[in-house]
Enzyme design. Structure first.
Site, PDB file in Angstrom:
ATOM      1  N   ARG A  50       0.812  -1.215   0.000  1.00 57.57           N
ATOM      2  CA  ARG A  50       0.000   0.000   0.000  1.00 57.57           C
ATOM      3  C   ARG A  50       0.846   1.264   0.000  1.00 57.57           C
ATOM      4  O   ARG A  50       0.322   2.374  -0.183  1.00 57.57           O
ATOM      5  CB  ARG A  50      -0.931   0.008   1.207  1.00 57.57           C
ATOM      6  CG  ARG A  50      -1.896  -1.148   1.243  1.00 57.57           C
ATOM      7  CD  ARG A  50      -2.875  -0.976   2.365  1.00 57.57           C
ATOM      8  NE  ARG A  50      -3.784   0.113   2.093  1.00 57.57           N
ATOM      9  CZ  ARG A  50      -4.980  -0.017   1.516  1.00 57.57           C
ATOM     10  NH1 ARG A  50      -5.398  -1.207   1.176  1.00 57.57           N
ATOM     11  NH2 ARG A  50      -5.731   1.026   1.302  1.00 57.57           N
ATOM     12  N   TRP A 104       3.080   6.196   1.782  1.00 62.54           N
ATOM     13  CA  TRP A 104       3.253   6.639   0.393  1.00 62.54           C
ATOM     14  C   TRP A 104       3.091   8.150   0.460  1.00 62.54           C
ATOM     15  O   TRP A 104       2.010   8.666   0.732  1.00 62.54           O
ATOM     16  CB  TRP A 104       2.192   6.006  -0.505  1.00 62.54           C
ATOM     17  CG  TRP A 104       2.392   6.301  -1.957  1.00 62.54           C
ATOM     18  CD1 TRP A 104       3.141   5.583  -2.839  1.00 62.54           C
ATOM     19  CD2 TRP A 104       1.827   7.387  -2.707  1.00 62.54           C
ATOM     20  NE1 TRP A 104       3.078   6.160  -4.090  1.00 62.54           N
ATOM     21  CE2 TRP A 104       2.282   7.270  -4.043  1.00 62.54           C
ATOM     22  CE3 TRP A 104       1.001   8.466  -2.381  1.00 62.54           C
ATOM     23  CZ2 TRP A 104       1.927   8.171  -5.046  1.00 62.54           C
ATOM     24  CZ3 TRP A 104       0.643   9.366  -3.391  1.00 62.54           C
ATOM     25  CH2 TRP A 104       1.112   9.207  -4.699  1.00 62.54           C
ATOM     26  N   GLY A 130      -4.589   9.070   3.765  1.00 60.65           N
ATOM     27  CA  GLY A 130      -5.500  10.026   3.129  1.00 60.65           C
ATOM     28  C   GLY A 130      -4.844  11.396   3.031  1.00 60.65           C
ATOM     29  O   GLY A 130      -3.624  11.524   3.153  1.00 60.65           O
ATOM     30  N   LYS A 187       2.033  -2.472 -18.184  1.00 62.67           N
ATOM     31  CA  LYS A 187       2.734  -3.446 -17.348  1.00 62.67           C
ATOM     32  C   LYS A 187       4.244  -3.267 -17.495  1.00 62.67           C
ATOM     33  O   LYS A 187       4.970  -3.249 -16.524  1.00 62.67           O
ATOM     34  CB  LYS A 187       2.318  -4.853 -17.781  1.00 62.67           C
ATOM     35  CG  LYS A 187       1.990  -5.864 -16.778  1.00 62.67           C
ATOM     36  CD  LYS A 187       0.781  -5.754 -15.940  1.00 62.67           C
ATOM     37  CE  LYS A 187       0.476  -4.451 -15.278  1.00 62.67           C
ATOM     38  NZ  LYS A 187      -0.870  -4.358 -14.727  1.00 62.67           N
ATOM     39  N   GLU A 227       5.478   0.142 -15.893  1.00 60.30           N
ATOM     40  CA  GLU A 227       5.384   0.312 -14.444  1.00 60.30           C
ATOM     41  C   GLU A 227       6.348  -0.569 -13.665  1.00 60.30           C
ATOM     42  O   GLU A 227       6.773  -0.199 -12.582  1.00 60.30           O
ATOM     43  CB  GLU A 227       3.951   0.125 -13.937  1.00 60.30           C
ATOM     44  CG  GLU A 227       3.443  -1.296 -13.902  1.00 60.30           C
ATOM     45  CD  GLU A 227       2.076  -1.412 -13.222  1.00 60.30           C
ATOM     46  OE1 GLU A 227       1.253  -2.187 -13.699  1.00 60.30           O
ATOM     47  OE2 GLU A 227       1.836  -0.739 -12.208  1.00 60.30           O
ATOM     48  N   HIS A 254       0.104   7.533 -38.810  1.00 62.83           N
ATOM     49  CA  HIS A 254      -0.357   8.906 -38.589  1.00 62.83           C
ATOM     50  C   HIS A 254       0.514   9.628 -37.570  1.00 62.83           C
ATOM     51  O   HIS A 254       0.090  10.610 -36.974  1.00 62.83           O
ATOM     52  CB  HIS A 254      -1.827   8.893 -38.167  1.00 62.83           C
ATOM     53  CG  HIS A 254      -2.709   8.242 -39.181  1.00 62.83           C
ATOM     54  ND1 HIS A 254      -3.073   8.868 -40.356  1.00 62.83           N
ATOM     55  CD2 HIS A 254      -3.229   6.989 -39.245  1.00 62.83           C
ATOM     56  CE1 HIS A 254      -3.817   8.051 -41.083  1.00 62.83           C
ATOM     57  NE2 HIS A 254      -3.912   6.889 -40.441  1.00 62.83           N
TER      58      HIS A 254
HETATM   59  O1  M6R Z   1      -7.880  -0.729  -7.458  1.00 63.64           O
HETATM   60  P1  M6R Z   1      -8.145  -0.194  -8.834  1.00 63.64           P
HETATM   61  O2  M6R Z   1      -8.411  -1.249  -9.826  1.00 63.64           O
HETATM   62  O3  M6R Z   1      -9.234   0.851  -8.839  1.00 63.64           O
HETATM   63  O4  M6R Z   1      -6.821   0.541  -9.231  1.00 63.64           O
HETATM   64  C1  M6R Z   1      -6.721   1.304 -10.406  1.00 63.64           C
HETATM   65  C2  M6R Z   1      -5.277   1.465 -10.820  1.00 63.64           C
HETATM   66  O5  M6R Z   1      -4.580   2.183  -9.845  1.00 63.64           O
HETATM   67  C3  M6R Z   1      -4.605   0.097 -10.999  1.00 63.64           C
HETATM   68  O6  M6R Z   1      -5.319  -0.676 -11.901  1.00 63.64           O
HETATM   69  C4  M6R Z   1      -3.157   0.268 -11.503  1.00 63.64           C
HETATM   70  O7  M6R Z   1      -3.147   0.856 -12.749  1.00 63.64           O
HETATM   71  C5  M6R Z   1      -2.504  -1.108 -11.536  1.00 63.64           C
HETATM   72  N1  M6R Z   1      -2.095  -1.505 -10.223  1.00 63.64           N
HETATM   73  C6  M6R Z   1      -1.346  -1.146 -12.441  1.00 63.64           C
HETATM   74  O8  M6R Z   1      -0.861  -2.445 -12.581  1.00 63.64           O
END
Ligand code: M6R
Length: 609
Positions: free
Chosen positions: A27, A75, A102, A486, A489, A505
């Site tokens: 997280r 984070w 938050g 993928k 990231e 294009h």
């Molecule tokens: O929990 P969510 O599906 O709403 O999260 C959305 C994005 O943050 C999430 O899909 C993110 O792009 C992936 N972890 C990337 O692999």
């Protein structure tokens, strides 16, 4: 986007907190800390910049016998990752400690006000104001102080707090941010996500916004609404076990979660078609409701958005209902055309993504019926939606979504079949045929995963590159968007995906010997067009990795490396091809020495805008 854990009981809590934090590290992982109450010593606080393993080293063998404590993995939003900005934060007396997830939007004015009143701040965070507000409000009862404190906060929060004078108690509250509470014989636990408390109990409570939870070391929890009136929230049983959230012999969680996909697809499909009819009771739509739908909106972020793009093809093809797919952070800030005849499908693995949940709220204010597809029982989106379809992925720990994506695509495919059948465009025989073919997907995915040699070879083409292009057509193009995400990231290789017809294009200007191209040329209505597009990029020097259907007669001649996948109908090809792209990204990232489970700057749940 942070991990939070709190424990109060009769046994020393140090190890429980540290284990809980490592289970929640996905997280957020730029700093970590714990505070432990110990009657005799008051409060011990340890904080580090970096990972939980650094915190474990710092705490080392320090004898800590306190049985009540809180912990946090961060984070960063306000203030860079550093020890001083790491949670827990304390008040001026040093007796109160808080952890927060938050953003406190009005922290600046609160901070100014508190400083004028003599409070001393030591961090740059928005969170620290909470500790000082609690100090200001405290008159012997932390629950009352918490109620008074949250009345002054704007923004989203999960707050968990302890006071040295109450070593048998933890106080917790949430607003638009995740919180889960549980208790067992002789202890009570609180966390921002279930993995941290599943070893204590699988019967948990997801408190509503504003409910103040008071956890007692004896193993009870009291819940109060904003007026201090006791409330009795519903208990939810979590049906997965802690083993599912552990590595279990795999090199990393991404590896494990990719490998689990045959099971995930099977579970998500299970029981969804009977006598040729698609069963999605969760939608609770009457024939009249379905007949009245004039537009479908899929709203989501990131990987979930890509699942939506894939589903658009199927929903429109099978039900003939116009389907728009929109990034939630855009949808919520414009004036979308939404009415009671709009069906909104919100897709979110975590169910906590702030933008997606806000977009759901917006759609509902316009009278739309909103359904969520999520992987997280009790998550925010489940409370905000009219109905929920659970993707059966189980806990996903790697920040990069893999198995949850496949579960979403399968769930959305079922919804597309359901709408198609209900609108009279698909017969029972067609539904049966599609379902039978989908039931073969787990074995086809297994076949891909059983021999990844060709994917490993192909990855070598990308290893040394700084950029890569992904091209495909139709469902192949949308699959490419996810493949490119993928790769970027987890390996930090810049990657872009384009509908192959678009490259002439503009994007083809990027192509030269240094630009590898991943091309989806699987059997489809546009496969021959892809052959031409591959020739065009190859003519400009690109090395091409082709993903082709087994038996393709041309692939070997026109690509530098070919990854063959089992033949599936085009509408299901995203499911098999995505598995290849996940493995490809992981291979590149591993070779480049990246931490595939915890990529830099990211966190699993994006609970702030
Ligand atoms: O929990 P969510 O599906 O709403 O999260 C959305 C994005 O943050 C999430 O899909 C993110 O792009 C992936 N972890 C990337 O692999």
């Amino acid at each position: 986007m942070c991990g939070i854990v709190g424990f109060t009981g009769s046994t020393p809590c140090k190890d429980i907190l540290l284990t809980g934090l490592s289970l929640l590290e996905y997280r957020g992982y730029d700093s970590a800390g714990i505070a432990i109450l110990d009657g005799a010593r008051g409060m011990d606080v340890f904080r580090v910049k970096g990972r939980v393993e650094g915190l474990v080293k710092l705490v080392g063998n320090t004898p800590l016998f306190g049985t009540t404590g809180i912990g946090h993995t961060r984070w960063a939003t306000h203030g860079k990752p550093s020890e001083v900005n790491a949670h827990p934060h304390r008040d001026c007396t040093g007796k109160i400690a808080i952890v927060h997830n938050g953003i406190i939007e009005n922290f600046s004015e609160l901070r100014t006000q508190l400083i004028e009143q003599g409070h001393v701040f030591i961090s740059e965070t928005d969170s620290e104001v909470i500790a000082h507000l609690l100090e200001r409000a405290y008159e012997g009862d932390m629950r009352v102080a918490m109620t008074e404190t949250i009345a002054q906060l704007e923004g989203a929060y999960t707050i968990v707090a302890v006071h040295a004078d109450h070593p048998d108690e933890i106080v917790a509250v949430r607003k638009s941010s995740p919180l889960v509470v549980g208790c067992a014989e002789g202890c009570a636990v609180v966390a921002s996500d279930t993995p941290a408390l599943i070893e204590v109990t699988r019967d948990v409570v997801f408190p509503d916004d504003g409910v103040v939870c008071v956890l007692h070391s004896g193993g009870t929890v009291d819940y109060f609404d904003g007026d201090g009136v006791p409330v009795s929230p519903e208990t939810v049983h979590i049906d997965w076990s802690i083993d599912e959230a552990k590595l279990g012999g795999y090199e990393d969680f991404m590896d494990k979660e990719i490998a689990e996909q045959p099971r995930v697809v099977r579970d998500t499909l299970a029981g969804r078609v009977k006598d040729g009819r698609v069963i999605i009771d969760e939608l609770a739509l009457t024939a009249e409701d379905i007949a009245a739908i004039d537009r479908v909106y899929i709203i989501a972020c990131g990987t979930s958005y890509h699942a939506g793009l894939i589903a658009k093809n199927l929903i429109e093809a099978w039900s003939r209902i116009p389907c728009d797919v929109e990034v939630a952070s855009e949808f919520r800030y414009r004036d979308p055309i939404v009415s009671p005849s709009t069906l909104v499908i919100a897709v979110s693995q975590s169910g906590e993504t702030a933008d997606t949940v806000e977009a759901v709220q917006l759609a509902r204010t316009h009278g739309a019926r909103v359904f969520a597809i999520t992987n997280s029982v009790g998550s925010r989106i489940t409370r905000e939606s009219d109905g929920v379809i659970y993707a059966q992925a189980g806990p996903e720990t790697c920040v990069a979504a893999t198995k949850s994506f496949l579960a979403q695509v399968v769930a959305l495919t079922l919804v597309a079949l359901y709408l198609g059948q209900a609108r009279g465009h698909l017969t029972c025989a067609q539904v049966r045929m599609f379902y039978r073919e989908m039931q073969r997907l787990p074995e086809q995915i297994t076949a891909i995963l059983d021999d990844t040699t060709s994917i490993e070879h192909a990855a070598e083409i990308i290893d040394g590159a700084t950029s890569a292009l992904f091209i495909g057509r139709g469902i192949g193009a949308t699959t490419c968007y996810e493949g490119a995400l993928k790769l970027k990231e987890i390996s930090y290789v810049h990657a872009e995906a384009f509908a192959a017809g678009e490259i002439k294009h503009g994007p083809i200007a990027l192509v030269d010997e240094a630009m590898p191209v991943v091309a989806l040329m699987i059997k489809s209505a546009t496969r021959d067009k892809m052959v031409s597009n591959i020739a065009e990029v190859r003519a400009r020097g690109a090395k091409v990795i082709g993903i082709a259907t087994q038996g393709d007669p041309d692939a070997e001649h026109i690509c530098d490396e070919v990854i063959y996948i089992p033949a599936v109908r085009e509408c299901f090809s995203a499911i098999t091809a995505s598995v290849v792209l996940q493995v490809l990204a992981r291979c590149v990232a591993k070779t480049r020495g990246c931490d595939v489970d915890k990529p830099r700057n990211l966190a699993k749940s994006v609970t702030v805008e």
